[in-house]
Enzyme design. Structure first.
Site, PDB file in Angstrom:
ATOM      1  N   LYS A 149       0.869  -1.190   0.000  1.00 26.86           N
ATOM      2  CA  LYS A 149       0.000   0.000   0.000  1.00 26.86           C
ATOM      3  C   LYS A 149       0.896   1.226   0.000  1.00 26.86           C
ATOM      4  O   LYS A 149       2.047   1.170   0.440  1.00 26.86           O
ATOM      5  CB  LYS A 149      -0.885   0.022   1.251  1.00 26.86           C
TER       6      LYS A 149
HETATM    7  P1  NAD Z   1     -12.865   7.899  -2.745  1.00 29.37           P
HETATM    8  O1  NAD Z   1     -11.864   8.930  -2.393  1.00 29.37           O
HETATM    9  O2  NAD Z   1     -13.322   7.795  -4.154  1.00 29.37           O
HETATM   10  O3  NAD Z   1     -14.179   8.106  -1.828  1.00 29.37           O
HETATM   11  C1  NAD Z   1     -14.170   8.201  -0.446  1.00 29.37           C
HETATM   12  C2  NAD Z   1     -15.535   8.744  -0.032  1.00 29.37           C
HETATM   13  O4  NAD Z   1     -15.656   8.682   1.375  1.00 29.37           O
HETATM   14  C3  NAD Z   1     -15.787  10.199  -0.431  1.00 29.37           C
HETATM   15  O5  NAD Z   1     -17.110  10.328  -0.884  1.00 29.37           O
HETATM   16  C4  NAD Z   1     -15.623  10.948   0.882  1.00 29.37           C
HETATM   17  O6  NAD Z   1     -16.351  12.157   0.911  1.00 29.37           O
HETATM   18  C5  NAD Z   1     -16.190   9.926   1.838  1.00 29.37           C
HETATM   19  N1  NAD Z   1     -15.809  10.114   3.233  1.00 29.37           N
HETATM   20  C6  NAD Z   1     -14.604  10.434   3.761  1.00 29.37           C
HETATM   21  N2  NAD Z   1     -14.705  10.512   5.101  1.00 29.37           N
HETATM   22  C7  NAD Z   1     -16.000  10.240   5.402  1.00 29.37           C
HETATM   23  C8  NAD Z   1     -16.725  10.152   6.620  1.00 29.37           C
HETATM   24  N3  NAD Z   1     -16.140  10.381   7.790  1.00 29.37           N
HETATM   25  N4  NAD Z   1     -18.047   9.847   6.557  1.00 29.37           N
HETATM   26  C9  NAD Z   1     -18.650   9.605   5.371  1.00 29.37           C
HETATM   27  N5  NAD Z   1     -18.010   9.666   4.204  1.00 29.37           N
HETATM   28  C10 NAD Z   1     -16.703   9.982   4.230  1.00 29.37           C
HETATM   29  O7  NAD Z   1     -12.294   6.515  -2.218  1.00 29.37           O
HETATM   30  P2  NAD Z   1     -12.680   5.036  -2.669  1.00 29.37           P
HETATM   31  O8  NAD Z   1     -11.706   4.594  -3.682  1.00 29.37           O
HETATM   32  O9  NAD Z   1     -14.141   4.955  -2.922  1.00 29.37           O
HETATM   33  O10 NAD Z   1     -12.319   4.253  -1.328  1.00 29.37           O
HETATM   34  C11 NAD Z   1     -13.228   4.158  -0.227  1.00 29.37           C
HETATM   35  C12 NAD Z   1     -12.842   2.965   0.619  1.00 29.37           C
HETATM   36  O11 NAD Z   1     -12.855   1.799  -0.211  1.00 29.37           O
HETATM   37  C13 NAD Z   1     -11.436   3.035   1.225  1.00 29.37           C
HETATM   38  O12 NAD Z   1     -11.439   2.383   2.469  1.00 29.37           O
HETATM   39  C14 NAD Z   1     -10.608   2.251   0.239  1.00 29.37           C
HETATM   40  O13 NAD Z   1      -9.431   1.726   0.825  1.00 29.37           O
HETATM   41  C15 NAD Z   1     -11.598   1.169  -0.115  1.00 29.37           C
HETATM   42  N6  NAD Z   1     -11.283   0.477  -1.366  1.00 29.37           N
HETATM   43  C16 NAD Z   1     -11.294   1.147  -2.555  1.00 29.37           C
HETATM   44  C17 NAD Z   1     -10.959   0.439  -3.714  1.00 29.37           C
HETATM   45  C18 NAD Z   1     -11.001   1.089  -5.071  1.00 29.37           C
HETATM   46  O14 NAD Z   1     -10.817   0.371  -6.071  1.00 29.37           O
HETATM   47  N7  NAD Z   1     -11.255   2.373  -5.182  1.00 29.37           N
HETATM   48  C19 NAD Z   1     -10.638  -0.912  -3.649  1.00 29.37           C
HETATM   49  C20 NAD Z   1     -10.669  -1.555  -2.411  1.00 29.37           C
HETATM   50  C21 NAD Z   1     -10.991  -0.840  -1.280  1.00 29.37           C
END
Ligand code: NAD
Length: 431
Positions: free
Chosen positions: A121
């Site tokens: 990561k």
């Molecule tokens: P992103 O940046 O696209 O979205 C994150 C979202 O969370 C945003 O809408 C933000 O406003 C919101 N957010 C932040 N803090 C918040 C809070 N306290 N309460 C409510 N909403 C809040 O990120 P993403 O890629 O969608 O990732 C989100 C999660 O999914 C992370 O934990 C990431 O590790 C996990 N993840 C993402 C992927 C991927 O392919 N993008 C893959 C596996 C896991």
């Protein structure tokens, strides 16, 4: 979770006692599974340490003319099963311990899904919301150039995560390609499709999560066509989950982002929320919705809850308020071990992060295979292969949970750790 069965040196931690720390949580999870499967203490000691950690200074010129130095981190937890794989996040709260935890979770995620990768990561401590595109590009390219020695198509392959996207991956790929003197499309996944990205990658994390929910729901008598869903976080994972689960006839009654939360008992239309977020930067204030507090959102009456924001959102302080039958962890590490125990007691089914959000890394694997072969698959092929791998993993996790009399998280960890430990044993210790 119980204390470690063996004592060995662990990397120094950054947090104060009592403070939430994702790395401590990841280690506690490892310790509990190690104890349960009677893992050899030497193997336990190896797996409790990241293989490689790199911290770099990234100076860039800000638009106002001054230079600011940002900190970038890459942690490679394990290469037992193959090259390491994991996203890069940009966030002001990134810490070395958080990146260590996320790298370890990637090891278990790749292992439980049967992918030929270890876990890694990366993160940069920055607030991209306060930066221009030019500044983000400069930071990305500088960070990528610092990673040249430790990333590569057969070494470590980054992907998008919080606040990074296909454009970020394009800049990393270009920087590595220019430095090496030849195009290196397989050095990252989650690239734009025009640059060799895979069809279906952008939606893959949420699609895999929804496939897992479809697999689990009938096992516990939840009829999705009549179900409600609440989604915390409206970014890549959360917004696509909203779109896909709505497509199954599920009523999404609550959604939130970092600015706040909204509710509608009649259901929040994906299209309406998406357009509002695109125009205003937040879901809050969307037509035909009521603003509620983020805590109220988690306590809404619903069959399905999808945390899709950040770690440590469901904890001992709010777990008792949760009424969902199924929690599908699209986010990494959203539930603390204390909350896990409370929810177990209440009979809530948690589809653990290492399975629920593994659609992203699975389609990243498909993208890597396509990039290495310069050959492209149809989207239907991507989605049907994802469904097959996800169903196989969820079926095995469910069977293990029944055989071992444990929750789904423990079952997934048993499968993952057993695979990683077997690979290490077969490879032997170098030199
Ligand atoms: P992103 O940046 O696209 O979205 C994150 C979202 O969370 C945003 O809408 C933000 O406003 C919101 N957010 C932040 N803090 C918040 C809070 N306290 N309460 C409510 N909403 C809040 O990120 P993403 O890629 O969608 O990732 C989100 C999660 O999914 C992370 O934990 C990431 O590790 C996990 N993840 C993402 C992927 C991927 O392919 N993008 C893959 C596996 C896991």
């Amino acid at each position: 979770m119980s204390s470690p069965p063996v004592s060995f040196e662990r990397p120094a931690s950054e947090s104060r006692p009592g403070e939430y720390n994702a790395w401590h949580m990841a280690l506690a999870q490892l310790d509990a599974v190690a104890e349960r499967i009677h893992l050899d203490p030497d193997m336990h000691a190896i797996l409790a340490r990241p293989r490689r950690e790199l911290m770099v200074a990234c100076p860039i010129r800000r638009d106002r003319g001054h230079i600011e130095v940002f900190t970038g981190i890459r942690v490679q937890h394990s290469q037992g099963l193959g090259p390491t794989k994991g996203g890069i996040r940009y966030h002001p709260n990134v810490t070395l311990d958080e990146v260590r935890a996320l790298a370890m979770w990637m090891t278990w995620k790749c292992a439980v899904m049967g992918l030929p990768y270890g876990g890694a990561k990366g993160g940069v401590i920055c607030d991209p919301k306060t930066m221009s595109m030019r500044e983000i590009e400069a930071l990305t390219r500088r960070f990528a150039s610092e990673l040249v020695a430790v990333i590569g198509e057969d070494i470590d392959i980054p992907a998008p995560d919080v606040n990074t996207n296909a454009q970020t991956m394009a800049w990393i790929m270009d920087t590595i390609s220019m430095t090496k003197g030849h195009a290196s499309p397989a050095v990252v996944t989650g690239k734009p499709v025009e640059l060799g990205g895979s069809l279906g990658r952008r939606e893959a994390t949420a699609r895999g999560c929804v496939f897992a929910i479809e697999n689990i729901a009938p096992r516990i008598g939840v009829d999705l066509s009549r179900a409600r869903c609440v989604i915390q976080g409206f970014g890549n994972a959360g917004s696509v989950a909203h779109q896909l689960i709505e497509g199954l006839g599920v009523r999404v009654v609550g959604v939130s982002d970092s600015q706040g939360a909204i509710y509608s008992s009649r259901g929040l239309s994906f299209q309406r929320v998406f357009e509002h977020k695109t125009q205003t930067g937040s879901v809050v204030g969307c037509a035909e919705s009521e603003t509620i507090t983020p805590e109220d959102l988690l306590g809404l009456d619903t069959e399905v809850l999808i945390p899709a924001a950040l770690e440590n959102q469901i904890h001992a302080g709010n777990a008792r308020s949760i009424r969902a039958r199924i929690i599908a962890e699209a986010a990494n590490g959203p539930t603390t071990p204390e909350a896990d125990a409370i929810l177990d007691e209440a009979g809530t089914i948690i589809i653990p992060d290492i399975v629920a959000n593994a659609g992203g890394v699975t389609v990243s694997y498909f993208e890597w295979v396509q990039s290495l072969q310069s050959f492209f698959w149809e989207e239907e092929q991507v989605n049907s292969r994802l469904r097959r791998i996800m169903d196989k993993t969820v079926d095995r996790m469910w069977e293990t949970h029944l055989e071992e009399g444990c929750n789904l998280r423990m079952a997934a960890y048993i499968l993952a750790l057993t695979r990683v430990a077997t690979a290490y044993r077969m490879r032997g210790l170098f030199p």
